[in-house]
Design a protein around this motif. Structure first.
Motif, PDB file in Angstrom:
ATOM      1  N   LEU A   1      -1.848   9.168   9.601  1.00 41.56           N
ATOM      2  CA  LEU A   1      -0.527   8.540   9.681  1.00 41.56           C
ATOM      3  C   LEU A   1       0.186   8.970  10.949  1.00 41.56           C
ATOM      4  O   LEU A   1      -0.011  10.080  11.448  1.00 41.56           O
ATOM      5  N   PHE A   2       1.026   8.099  11.453  1.00 42.41           N
ATOM      6  CA  PHE A   2       1.880   8.480  12.563  1.00 42.41           C
ATOM      7  C   PHE A   2       3.175   7.681  12.492  1.00 42.41           C
ATOM      8  O   PHE A   2       3.149   6.451  12.369  1.00 42.41           O
ATOM      9  N   VAL A   3       4.298   8.426  12.513  1.00 46.11           N
ATOM     10  CA  VAL A   3       5.594   7.743  12.558  1.00 46.11           C
ATOM     11  C   VAL A   3       6.229   8.061  13.905  1.00 46.11           C
ATOM     12  O   VAL A   3       6.090   9.172  14.409  1.00 46.11           O
ATOM     13  N   SER A   4       6.889   7.052  14.514  1.00 46.95           N
ATOM     14  CA  SER A   4       7.415   7.308  15.865  1.00 46.95           C
ATOM     15  C   SER A   4       8.610   6.423  16.154  1.00 46.95           C
ATOM     16  O   SER A   4       8.852   5.430  15.480  1.00 46.95           O
ATOM     17  N   TYR A   5       9.350   6.821  17.162  1.00 48.57           N
ATOM     18  CA  TYR A   5      10.410   5.967  17.690  1.00 48.57           C
ATOM     19  C   TYR A   5      10.444   6.132  19.194  1.00 48.57           C
ATOM     20  O   TYR A   5       9.939   7.107  19.738  1.00 48.57           O
ATOM     21  N   ALA A   6      11.025   5.145  19.888  1.00 52.23           N
ATOM     22  CA  ALA A   6      11.122   5.204  21.344  1.00 52.23           C
ATOM     23  C   ALA A   6      12.215   4.249  21.771  1.00 52.23           C
ATOM     24  O   ALA A   6      12.579   3.343  21.009  1.00 52.23           O
ATOM     25  N   PRO A   7      12.757   4.349  22.977  1.00 50.85           N
ATOM     26  CA  PRO A   7      12.635   5.534  23.838  1.00 50.85           C
ATOM     27  C   PRO A   7      13.294   6.756  23.173  1.00 50.85           C
ATOM     28  O   PRO A   7      14.293   6.593  22.464  1.00 50.85           O
ATOM     29  N   ALA A   8      12.722   7.923  23.467  1.00 50.85           N
ATOM     30  CA  ALA A   8      13.172   9.134  22.781  1.00 50.85           C
ATOM     31  C   ALA A   8      14.647   9.427  23.039  1.00 50.85           C
ATOM     32  O   ALA A   8      15.362   9.899  22.153  1.00 50.85           O
TER      33      ALA A   8
ATOM     34  N   GLY B   1       8.444   5.965  32.521  1.00 52.36           N
ATOM     35  CA  GLY B   1       9.242   7.161  32.287  1.00 52.36           C
ATOM     36  C   GLY B   1       9.833   7.257  30.903  1.00 52.36           C
ATOM     37  O   GLY B   1      10.593   8.186  30.614  1.00 52.36           O
ATOM     38  N   ARG B   2       9.476   6.330  30.020  1.00 46.95           N
ATOM     39  CA  ARG B   2      10.009   6.397  28.662  1.00 46.95           C
ATOM     40  C   ARG B   2       9.129   7.318  27.818  1.00 46.95           C
ATOM     41  O   ARG B   2       7.919   7.379  28.012  1.00 46.95           O
ATOM     42  N   ARG B   3       9.757   8.035  26.920  1.00 44.80           N
ATOM     43  CA  ARG B   3       8.999   8.939  26.051  1.00 44.80           C
ATOM     44  C   ARG B   3       9.064   8.426  24.613  1.00 44.80           C
ATOM     45  O   ARG B   3      10.070   7.842  24.175  1.00 44.80           O
ATOM     46  N   LEU B   4       8.011   8.703  23.916  1.00 44.95           N
ATOM     47  CA  LEU B   4       7.954   8.385  22.497  1.00 44.95           C
ATOM     48  C   LEU B   4       8.038   9.686  21.723  1.00 44.95           C
ATOM     49  O   LEU B   4       7.437  10.691  22.125  1.00 44.95           O
ATOM     50  N   ALA B   5       8.830   9.708  20.661  1.00 49.67           N
ATOM     51  CA  ALA B   5       8.889  10.877  19.792  1.00 49.67           C
ATOM     52  C   ALA B   5       8.292  10.499  18.452  1.00 49.67           C
ATOM     53  O   ALA B   5       8.477   9.363  17.998  1.00 49.67           O
ATOM     54  N   GLY B   6       7.582  11.432  17.801  1.00 50.50           N
ATOM     55  CA  GLY B   6       6.924  11.026  16.559  1.00 50.50           C
ATOM     56  C   GLY B   6       6.509  12.204  15.715  1.00 50.50           C
ATOM     57  O   GLY B   6       6.861  13.363  15.985  1.00 50.50           O
ATOM     58  N   LYS B   7       5.769  11.899  14.680  1.00 44.50           N
ATOM     59  CA  LYS B   7       5.261  12.952  13.818  1.00 44.50           C
ATOM     60  C   LYS B   7       3.934  12.483  13.224  1.00 44.50           C
ATOM     61  O   LYS B   7       3.837  11.365  12.731  1.00 44.50           O
ATOM     62  N   THR B   8       2.962  13.392  13.316  1.00 41.09           N
ATOM     63  CA  THR B   8       1.652  13.081  12.760  1.00 41.09           C
ATOM     64  C   THR B   8       1.631  13.384  11.271  1.00 41.09           C
ATOM     65  O   THR B   8       2.455  14.146  10.763  1.00 41.09           O
ATOM     66  N   GLY B   9       0.658  12.789  10.591  1.00 39.86           N
ATOM     67  CA  GLY B   9       0.488  13.101   9.179  1.00 39.86           C
ATOM     68  C   GLY B   9      -0.938  12.818   8.768  1.00 39.86           C
ATOM     69  O   GLY B   9      -1.589  11.927   9.314  1.00 39.86           O
ATOM     70  N   THR B  10      -1.400  13.615   7.830  1.00 43.94           N
ATOM     71  CA  THR B  10      -2.738  13.405   7.290  1.00 43.94           C
ATOM     72  C   THR B  10      -2.616  13.404   5.781  1.00 43.94           C
ATOM     73  O   THR B  10      -2.048  14.338   5.205  1.00 43.94           O
ATOM     74  N   ALA B  11      -3.093  12.346   5.166  1.00 47.90           N
ATOM     75  CA  ALA B  11      -3.028  12.288   3.707  1.00 47.90           C
ATOM     76  C   ALA B  11      -4.400  12.587   3.161  1.00 47.90           C
ATOM     77  O   ALA B  11      -5.364  11.873   3.429  1.00 47.90           O
TER      78      ALA B  11
ATOM     79  N   GLY C   1       0.824  -1.200   0.000  1.00 47.88           N
ATOM     80  CA  GLY C   1       0.000   0.000   0.000  1.00 47.88           C
ATOM     81  C   GLY C   1       0.865   1.259   0.000  1.00 47.88           C
ATOM     82  O   GLY C   1       1.876   1.331   0.703  1.00 47.88           O
ATOM     83  N   VAL C   2       0.495   2.255  -0.812  1.00 43.73           N
ATOM     84  CA  VAL C   2       1.236   3.531  -0.777  1.00 43.73           C
ATOM     85  C   VAL C   2       0.254   4.687  -0.565  1.00 43.73           C
ATOM     86  O   VAL C   2      -0.864   4.652  -1.045  1.00 43.73           O
ATOM     87  N   TYR C   3       0.720   5.656   0.209  1.00 40.72           N
ATOM     88  CA  TYR C   3      -0.092   6.807   0.606  1.00 40.72           C
ATOM     89  C   TYR C   3       0.753   8.061   0.464  1.00 40.72           C
ATOM     90  O   TYR C   3       1.978   8.003   0.644  1.00 40.72           O
ATOM     91  N   PRO C   4       0.132   9.201   0.259  1.00 44.05           N
ATOM     92  CA  PRO C   4       0.895  10.439   0.413  1.00 44.05           C
ATOM     93  C   PRO C   4       1.316  10.537   1.882  1.00 44.05           C
ATOM     94  O   PRO C   4       0.481  10.312   2.765  1.00 44.05           O
ATOM     95  N   PRO C   5       2.582  10.771   2.164  1.00 42.05           N
ATOM     96  CA  PRO C   5       3.012  10.735   3.575  1.00 42.05           C
ATOM     97  C   PRO C   5       2.493  11.927   4.376  1.00 42.05           C
ATOM     98  O   PRO C   5       2.541  11.895   5.606  1.00 42.05           O
ATOM     99  N   GLY C   6       2.024  12.953   3.691  1.00 39.75           N
ATOM    100  CA  GLY C   6       1.541  14.126   4.418  1.00 39.75           C
ATOM    101  C   GLY C   6       2.647  14.709   5.283  1.00 39.75           C
ATOM    102  O   GLY C   6       3.835  14.691   4.917  1.00 39.75           O
TER     103      GLY C   6
END
Lengths: 656, 380
Positions: free
Chosen positions: A588-595, A549-559, A342-347
């Motif tokens: 869409l949401f891309v993330s990584y952890a622990p930050a 106490g772990r944090r997640l860092a990420g980025k939202t997206g809307t296509a 599947g492919v989407y505009p990443p927004g």
């Protein structure tokens, strides 16, 4: 007195003696032949008699098992109870089938197909009537076996997927070889044995042997995913079983057959963690979507889930037309591997790469400010920010945090289309990662050359602005987004995804050599992503806390799925909730952890979720679950690799 | 028409029975039953066959003795009617017979199918015997004209059977009829000339007179590997069965070839393979010897007969039985082409059993009435 005397002058006796002599010659001929056959050639014939009753029966090899990293079986083999009929031995094939139908289900189509097959092939060749029978059906047939001449109930092995639909898209499924596949296999075998076109006898022999093997009720071929890609490796080397039979082929005895025995298929260990996969599927629930979890350091994929899915077990014995059409016509596309195909505009998830390109090109510094008034004008057109009133003054970090569109319109224009495209490719977009399965979609990373080639149009600079917010021609798969995120989060390494970690040799992913991102640039991007979830004003504040106490860092997206018209903008943009499902935006949401020490990447895409708020709570939960399994996830399952060194059975991408 | 010897009472006739021949026949038929048990025991659908075989034999044996005590005159009197009747049926087959296996052999007479060519095998012997009997009266020696008429008696039904087409049976009629003519005193010079003519005419007959399937049988016979899964396969498997039996055989019900159904028709035409495989060289030779004894008894009976009718009929029966045995065993062992000829008293099957036992009753009858002479007039 007697007028009709028989033995006049002893002539009758004389002639009797002549006839007796002739008889004696014939008798001696018969006796002599007996002496020749039984006394002189007896031993030779005894040997022939022994050979006679020994038959080589095709025996499919045990298909390789597919494990997850902890040794859970994702694809294994179960007992297959099946029923065969030998047309020649039945009193009346049609009647026998009708009687059988009282004990086991035989559809009308199946009935017709069996009768047709019986007409087309030799009468002594067994025809599978039904397989994958339940134990109840099987024992019913066994009990009634004496009533059915020419019917045999046997036990073999058949593919089974213990986790049902969970891994359907990646692993694929197996099905009975169809005519085309069989013809291909025969052609391959003939080519492998280098049999010339004139050697008709040898060709026929190969053909009949292959047909016997591949028509075996246990025989299945991979039809998708890993099952298809690694088919020769998983299938192993079909062999034979030496059995003693009578002339009609009934098995009388089983004899040693190690020298012709099949060689088992190789097992495969995947980097998947079945528990995470199952959790991700449960968490996606009714949504149409996908989730990818990847280990940043190794690139190993822990999860590649796509929902809804299909049950591969349905395909093993042939899926019904209704069931298949339901799958085909379902608007949530259950047959489709959304994470890989599947492919989407990443927004907005693409914005980090625009920032990276700008930093690398030196056209924008981290602290350069841009004023957002809700829209910017370029080429006589308004480019809107998603926030109606605008964000006011933003810098790179806050622009990522708040996902300010105006900021990225501005720096995209400054850096230019080519540098954005180069950065996108460098970070893993626009490429199909060869994981050892079928499918894969490389998406589109547009640039002027691409547009000229595909659309026969020059690149318009207005399109560069849209590029800056991840819209336009740009499309990416969730797997590519995971690679992109891992390359932002990684320190000094440039991970590529990997699925095979044991058994079969991992295929070459074909990922181009890649220099890690400048650590200073990566730091700026990570700061923005951290702010998204963990600093006031971020677009995904609720996703930041992943426990302990772990944090997640990420980025939202809307296509965007539909174009918003100027007229609509004037009257107020229609809320996604009020649109039909298929017109709503993808979240869409891309993330990584622990930050502070990135280990895992998690990407979630929810089709028509209405926006990123559909995606980030799911990503957060999956990440938390993954992190909680972390200490265990470092020991992996090991399997012997029986055929890893074997040239002929090595996984070979040609074999698809 | 006078009776020379004294009248025989029924007790005399029973006392006159050829007990040794009778016992030989019973021994062979019993052996046949044992072999049929071995063939059929494993298959529930065929389980009744040995019992049927034995009971049929006993029933027919009693009927045979009943026929054998009938006066020799009666036998002579029915000879022509029987022959003409069988001939009529053969003509009927020609026009309204039932096809079976590519040949028109059977006549549908309502409740059952009959095969007129089987009746003809015996009727032809009686007719020839009677013809020569009358030709020999008043111390005459049959002349060449008589032999030509005898040849016509043989030739007409033989041609009809050949047209069905049934090569095996027509060869059998010609051969056994020929033996009767030989015993009736066909001059030696004619025999040599005839033999030469036959040898010369074999090629054109083969080329133009045989149906394709008949030629195919000959080809297959000459080279069994030509057709490994057709008749050649059958023959190959039969040879393997016989050869692998060795000296002592594999034992009752122990034949791997026969018990595993490698040989088709093993309870009918190919039953000798079971004997050879399970009872070995010893068993096979025992059967061959038993048949040799029975046939020698038959020849002695023919020689002992006072009447020409008795002598020639008995000799014809011996030739018929010998033909069955030699052709069947020779075929199974690959010495002859495959023709559908059963092994008498052993193979399962009603029609052949009838023919054989009818012939047997002629032997017994001739022996009982060995000292009687008779004068026949007219054709009844």
């Amino acid at each position: 007195m007697s007028n009709s005397q028989r033995n006049r002058d002893g002539e009758f006796t004389r002639r009797s003696i002549v006839m007796a002599g002739a008889g004696a010659v014939l008798w001696t001929g018969l006796a002599g032949r007996l002496v020749q056959l039984q006394l002189f050639e007896g031993e030779e014939y005894a040997e022939l008699a022994t050979e006679n009753r020994i038959r080589l029966d095709p025996a499919p090899a045990r298909r390789g098992v597919i494990y997850d990293r902890f040794g859970q079986r994702l694809a294994s083999n179960k007992r297959n109870f099946y029923v065969l009929v030998v047309p020649e031995e039945t009193d009346n094939l049609e009647g026998t089938l009708k009687n059988l139908a009282r004990y086991i289900p035989i559809s009308r189509t199946k009935h017709r197909r069996i009768l047709m097959q019986a007409r087309q092939q030799a009468k002594f060749v067994p025809i599978p009537v039904a397989d994958d029978l339940s134990w109840q059906d099987f024992s019913r047939i066994n009990v009634h076996a004496p009533e059915f001449r020419g019917v045999y109930a046997e036990v073999g092995e058949l593919r089974s997927y213990p986790m049902g639909a969970a891994f359907a898209h990646t692993i694929g499924y197996v099905a009975r070889p169809n005519r085309e596949e069989l013809d291909n296999l025969i052609a391959q075998e003939i080519a492998r044995l280098q049999i010339g076109p004139d050697n008709i006898v040898a060709r026929r022999q190969v053909q009949s042997r292959m047909q016997r093997i591949y028509r075996h009720p246990d025989m299945r071929l991979g039809r998708q995913g890993i099952e298809q890609f690694a088919e020769p490796y998983l299938r192993g080397q079909p062999g034979f079983e030496r059995i003693a039979v009578n002339a009609s082929g009934r098995i009388v005895d089983r004899l040693p057959s190690d020298d012709v025995a099949p060689k088992d298929g190789g097992d495969v260990v995947l980097s998947f963690d079945a528990e995470i996969q199952k959790f991700a599927i449960a968490r996606l629930g009714e949504e149409s979507g996908s989730a990818v979890v990847m280990d940043i350091e190794s690139g190993e994929l822990l999860t590649m889930a796509s929902t809804p899915a299909f049950n591969p077990n349905d395909f093993v014995s042939g899926i019904s037309h209704t069931k298949y059409n339901d799958l085909l016509n379902n608007e949530k596309k259950p047959l489709y591997h959304k994470a890989y195909d599947g492919v989407y505009p990443p927004g907005s998830t693409f914005k980090m790469l625009v920032a990276a390109a700008a930093l690398e090109a030196g056209v924008a510094g981290p602290q350069d400010r841009v004023m957002c008034r809700g829209k910017t004008r370029f080429g006589g057109r308004d480019f809107h920010c998603w926030k109606h009133g605008g964000h006011g003054v933003v810098n790179m970090k806050s622009a990522i945090q708040k996902s300010c569109d105006v900021y990225f319109y501005d720096i995209a224009r400054r850096v230019g289309v080519q540098k954005i495209a180069d950065m996108a490719r460098k970070m893993g977009l626009g490429h199909v990662y060869e994981l050892g399965m079928t499918g894969g979609n490389k998406g589109v990373v547009p640039d002027p050359a691409w547009k000229q080639a595909v659309k026969q149009e020059p690149w318009f600079e207005g399109e560069t602005l849209n590029y800056g917010i991840g819209q336009g021609y740009l499309t990416t798969s969730p797997l590519q987004l995971a690679v992109m995120t891992a390359r932002i989060a990684a320190e000094k390494v440039a991970p590529s995804p990997k699925l095979f970690i044991g058994g079969a040799p991992s295929p070459d992913t074909g990922a181009p050599e890649y220099e890690p991102l400048d650590p200073e640039i990566a730091k700026q991007l990570r700061a923005g992503m951290y702010a998204v979830t963990s600093e006031a004003g971020g677009t995904a504040m609720r996703a930041g806390d992943v426990g302990n106490g772990r944090r997640l860092a990420g980025k939202t997206g809307t296509a965007q799925v539909r174009r918003i018209t100027t007229a609509e903008r004037a009257t107020g943009v229609i809320d996604n909730k009020d649109l039909p499902w298929r017109l709503r935006d993808h979240g869409l949401f891309v993330s990584y952890a622990p930050a502070d020490n990135p280990k895992y990447v998690c990407v979630v895409v929810v089709d028509h979720g209405g926006g990123s708020s559909a995606a980030y709570p799911i990503a957060r939960d999956i990440m938390e679950f993954t992190l909680n399994r972390d200490p265990a996830s470092k020991t992996t399952h090991k399997v012997a690799s029986p055929m890893a060194q074997d040239e002929t059975t090595r996984v070979d991408s040609e074999a698809i | 028409m006078r009776m020379i010897a004294e009248r025989l009472t029924l007790v005399d006739k029973i006392r006159n029975l050829h007990w040794s021949l009778l016992l030989t026949f019973i021994a062979i038929a019993s052996f046949g039953t044992v072999v049929l048990v071995s063939v059929t025991l494993k298959d529930p659908q065929m389980a009744g066959i040995p019992w049927q075989h034995m009971s049929r034999f006993i029933f027919v044996l009693i009927a045979t003795i009943g026929l054998a005590v009938a006066p020799i005159r009666i036998w002579a009197m029915i000879a022509y009617p029987a022959y003409l009747g069988a001939l009529f049926l053969l003509v009927l087959v020609e026009f309204m017979g039932t096809m079976g296996g590519g040949a028109q052999r059977w006549l549908d007479i309502g409740p059952t199918l009959i095969q007129p060519s089987e009746f003809m095998k015996i009727a032809i012997l009686l007719a020839l015997a009677r013809y020569y009997h009358q030709a020999s009266e008043n111390n005459r020696t049959p002349n060449l004209g008589n032999h030509i008429i005898a040849a016509l008696i043989i030739g007409v039904p033989t041609m009809l059977v050949l047209r069905q087409p049934d090569l095996g049976t027509s060869l059998m009629l010609a051969a056994t009829g020929g033996v009767v003519i030989f015993f009736a005193g066909l001059p030696w010079r004619v025999i040599f000339a005839g033999t030469l003519a036959v040898v010369i005419s074999i090629w054109p007959i083969y080329q133009f007179g045989l149906k394709d399937y008949q030629k195919e049988r000959v080809y297959t016979f000459l080279d069994p590997s030509r057709d490994p899964l057709g008749a050649g396969y059958q023959l190959q498997q039969a040879k393997i069965a016989i050869g692998s039996g060795g000296v002592e055989g594999k034992g009752f019900m122990q034949g791997t070839q026969s018990q595993n159904n490698y040989i088709p028709e093993q309870h009918t035409d190919f039953i000798f393979t079971i004997i050879a495989e399970e009872f070995g060289f010893m068993g096979s030779m025992a059967l061959l010897t038993a048949w040799a004894i029975a046939l020698i008894f038959g020849l002695l009976i023919a020689n002992r007969s006072t009447t020409v009718f008795g002598g020639l009929a008995a000799a014809g029966v011996v030739a018929t039985l010998a033909f069955y045995v030699v052709v069947n065993i020779g075929m199974v062992m690959g010495l002859m082409p495959v023709v559908g000829v059963p092994l008498p008293l052993i193979s399962h099957g009603g029609t052949a059993m009838m023919t054989v036992m009818l012939g047997f009753s002629i032997l017994l009858m001739v022996h009982i009435h060995r000292d009687q002479s008779m004068v026949l007039k007219g054709i009844i």
